[in-house]
Design an enzyme around this catalytic site. Structure first.
Site, short mmCIF file in Angstrom:
data_model
loop_
_atom_site.label_atom_id
_atom_site.label_comp_id
_atom_site.label_asym_id
_atom_site.label_seq_id
_atom_site.Cartn_x
_atom_site.Cartn_y
_atom_site.Cartn_z
N LYS A 215 17.82 -5.01 -7.42
CA LYS A 215 19.16 -5.76 -7.25
C LYS A 215 19.01 -6.47 -5.99
O LYS A 215 19.57 -7.50 -5.69
CB LYS A 215 20.17 -4.70 -7.38
CG LYS A 215 21.45 -5.10 -6.60
CD LYS A 215 22.07 -5.99 -7.62
CE LYS A 215 23.42 -6.47 -7.01
NZ LYS A 215 24.29 -7.30 -7.86
N CYS A 269 28.30 -10.09 -2.05
CA CYS A 269 26.91 -9.88 -2.60
C CYS A 269 25.97 -10.40 -1.92
O CYS A 269 25.37 -9.80 -1.11
CB CYS A 269 26.62 -10.20 -4.10
SG CYS A 269 28.26 -9.71 -5.09
N1 SAJ Z 1 25.69 -21.05 -2.56
C1 SAJ Z 1 25.20 -22.14 -1.88
N2 SAJ Z 1 24.24 -22.77 -2.46
C2 SAJ Z 1 23.81 -22.66 -3.81
C3 SAJ Z 1 24.19 -21.56 -4.40
C4 SAJ Z 1 25.26 -20.90 -4.01
O1 SAJ Z 1 25.36 -22.23 -0.68
O2 SAJ Z 1 22.92 -23.46 -3.90
C5 SAJ Z 1 26.75 -20.30 -1.96
C6 SAJ Z 1 27.88 -20.12 -2.70
O3 SAJ Z 1 28.73 -21.02 -2.66
C7 SAJ Z 1 28.63 -18.94 -2.41
C8 SAJ Z 1 27.60 -17.90 -2.09
O4 SAJ Z 1 26.25 -18.96 -1.82
O5 SAJ Z 1 29.09 -18.90 -1.13
C9 SAJ Z 1 26.99 -16.94 -3.24
O6 SAJ Z 1 27.33 -17.63 -4.52
P1 SAJ Z 1 26.47 -17.28 -5.94
O7 SAJ Z 1 27.17 -17.85 -6.94
O8 SAJ Z 1 25.07 -17.47 -5.61
O9 SAJ Z 1 26.48 -15.69 -6.23
P2 SAJ Z 1 27.44 -14.72 -6.16
O10 SAJ Z 1 27.66 -13.97 -4.94
O11 SAJ Z 1 28.80 -15.13 -6.86
O12 SAJ Z 1 26.92 -13.74 -7.26
C10 SAJ Z 1 25.71 -13.14 -7.27
C11 SAJ Z 1 24.79 -13.26 -8.44
N3 SAJ Z 1 23.55 -13.02 -8.09
C12 SAJ Z 1 22.49 -14.06 -8.42
O13 SAJ Z 1 22.60 -15.21 -8.55
C13 SAJ Z 1 21.00 -13.72 -7.92
C14 SAJ Z 1 25.16 -12.36 -9.15
O14 SAJ Z 1 24.18 -12.38 -10.36
C15 SAJ Z 1 25.25 -11.13 -8.74
O15 SAJ Z 1 25.58 -10.23 -9.84
C16 SAJ Z 1 26.08 -10.84 -7.84
O16 SAJ Z 1 25.56 -11.82 -6.65
C17 SAJ Z 1 26.40 -9.44 -7.04
O17 SAJ Z 1 27.25 -8.88 -7.70
O18 SAJ Z 1 25.15 -9.21 -6.49
#
Ligand code: SAJ
Length: 433
Positions: A215, A269
């Protein structure tokens, strides 16, 4: 094993969808939360979080009569712990010259303690909360064994991380691969039997510490890759390049896929989990540590971009579009957009923020309920979250609402439109051309 009754402790973003889904699939679920206000809302048939499809799933589970609520656990075949593991606010750990945020495991500890009086032979306990490596065996196990029962012999104990994406939780709960790490093989098997109630994705059995590490590795990989994209944006700015164009070209390489720069990494997360590794082994994690520093530095980069675009910040009237931590969700936790607003306020800017998914916004800033109210008297319009509705804004739609001339786009939502023609000057993060 058969599980007829289940206690889900913690009814937040993960616990509530999980409890509802189990109940909808025939299990008698007792949802437990220490927050009486949440329990009252749920008993009224309402929900306290925004997640597409959750209200319907929750209400149909309620109608079956298999979903009930209480503030403490009761005897059951299985227990799931889905409580938050934030880090301590304002309190840093230090080792090897590295300062790190420390996980606050108090909610996990008290959830485990609340199970002890109800634990029976043959029960299964599953920890879902994201936790530092070895939490299941070193923290949860000894607490549960205060019951006089031994984990792996008298009851089953497993770690199974949720891995669902906010915004798509209900679908991903069912379809994603699920990892179950047991303190013994039998514990992993028992966990498998439980989640097979609704999981259609692959269920992988392993040991508890591996599952914990899996995780953290997933979210750390994402964090480090976003940090790389953010560093590329800084480089592009220095060298007179459009980082978005460069990323899209580089990503044509069959083995390269670069993520998106932006105002930073938020949510509960990805901005939190890498610290669990750093805290557990600061001497082994320089890369993970520095990725966190880069991403946490992005809001400051945005402030400097606005300063450059507007000439000055003091007294500048800024419409901040979006406060959520990412597009199309209402979750403001650890949001870099909110951090940008705070920093701008400290610089003397007059910010009006508009978050369509949570119009009340945050208490320490001026939040307005409509786009019109945000942009009406603004000098600068700052796009912080790539919500679908913001992305869809056109020069023709925006022009009648505002006299602002300066647009600052931190998420590449507004490229490719004739903003100049409507009297706007568009500045984009990671673009210096
Ligand atoms: N972000 C960026 N650039 C990107 C992608 C995201 O700046 O290219 C930012 C987003 O705007 C946001 C943050 O990163 O602020 C996180 O967003 P996210 O969509 O990547 O992830 P979360 O936090 O919504 O969900 C993640 C997921 N993990 C992965 O994709 C590896 C989800 O599957 C997990 O269940 C979740 O964390 C968790 O609960 O751990």
């Amino acid at each position: 094993m058969n599980f007829n009754t289940l206690c889900v402790i913690g009814l937040g973003y993960i616990g509530l969808p999980t409890a509802s889904t189990f109940a909808a699939h025939g299990v008698n679920v007792l949802g437990v939360d220490i927050n009486e206000a949440i329990l009252a809302t749920l008993r009224n048939g309402d929900i306290h979080i925004h997640e597409p499809g959750l209200r319907e799933e929750f209400q149909s589970a309620l109608k079956t009569g298999r979903l009930t609520f209480a503030s403490t656990p009761a005897p059951a075949d299985a227990f799931i712990i889905a409580v938050p593991t934030p880090f301590y606010e304002g309190e840093l750990g230090e080792a090897n010259g590295v300062q790190f945020k420390k996980a606050d495991m108090r909610a996990v500890t008290s959830a485990a303690e609340s199970i002890v009086p109800h634990l029976r032979k043959g029960n299964l306990v599953v920890l879902e909360s994201t936790s530092p490596p070895r939490t299941t065996v070193d923290l949860v196990r000894p607490i549960l064994e205060r019951s006089g029962l031994l984990a792996g012999r008298d009851f089953h104990l497993a770690y199974s991380p949720e891995r669902v994406l906010p915004g798509q939780i209900l679908r991903e709960l069912i379809e994603n691969a699920r990892v179950i790490g047991g303190v013994t093989r039998e514990s992993a098997q028992a966990g498998r039997d439980l989640y097979a109630t609704f999981v259609k994705g692959q269920i992988i059995q392993t040991d508890a510490t591996t599952a914990e590490m899996v995780k953290l590795m997933e979210n750390t990989t994402r964090d480090v890759n976003i940090a790389l994209a953010n560093e590329f944006a800084r480089l592009a700015d220095k060298f007179g390049v459009d980082v978005w164009e460069a990323i899209s070209i580089a990503s044509l390489h069959p083995r390269v896929k670069i993520l998106s720069p932006g105002p930073g990494v938020g949510g509960h997360c990805i901005s939190v989990d890498p610290w669990f590794f750093v805290e557990s082994a600061p001497e082994l994690t320089p890369l993970i540590y520095h990725a966190r520093i880069v991403n946490d530095g992005q809001p400051r980069q945005v402030v400097e971009l606005v300063r450059k675009a507007a000439g000055a910040l003091k007294g500048q009237r800024i419409a901040a579009l979006g406060l959520a931590y990412k597009p199309d969700v209402d979750d403001l936790r650890e949001s870099p957009a909110a951090e940008v607003v705070h920093l701008l306020q400290k610089e003397g800017a007059l910010v009006k923020a508009f978050e369509p998914f949570k119009p009340e916004g945050l208490p320490d800033m001026e939040c307005v309920p409509t786009l019109e109210a945000a942009v009406k008297d603004a000098d600068v319009i700052l796009l912080l979250v790539n919500h679908t509705d913001f992305r869809a804004l056109t020069p023709a739609a925006l022009r009648p609402l505002t006299a602002a001339k300066i647009l600052v786009d931190t998420v590449n939502g507004w490229d490719g439109r004739d903003w100049d023609g409507a009297g706007f000057k568009l500045h984009r993060l990671g673009v210096n051309k």
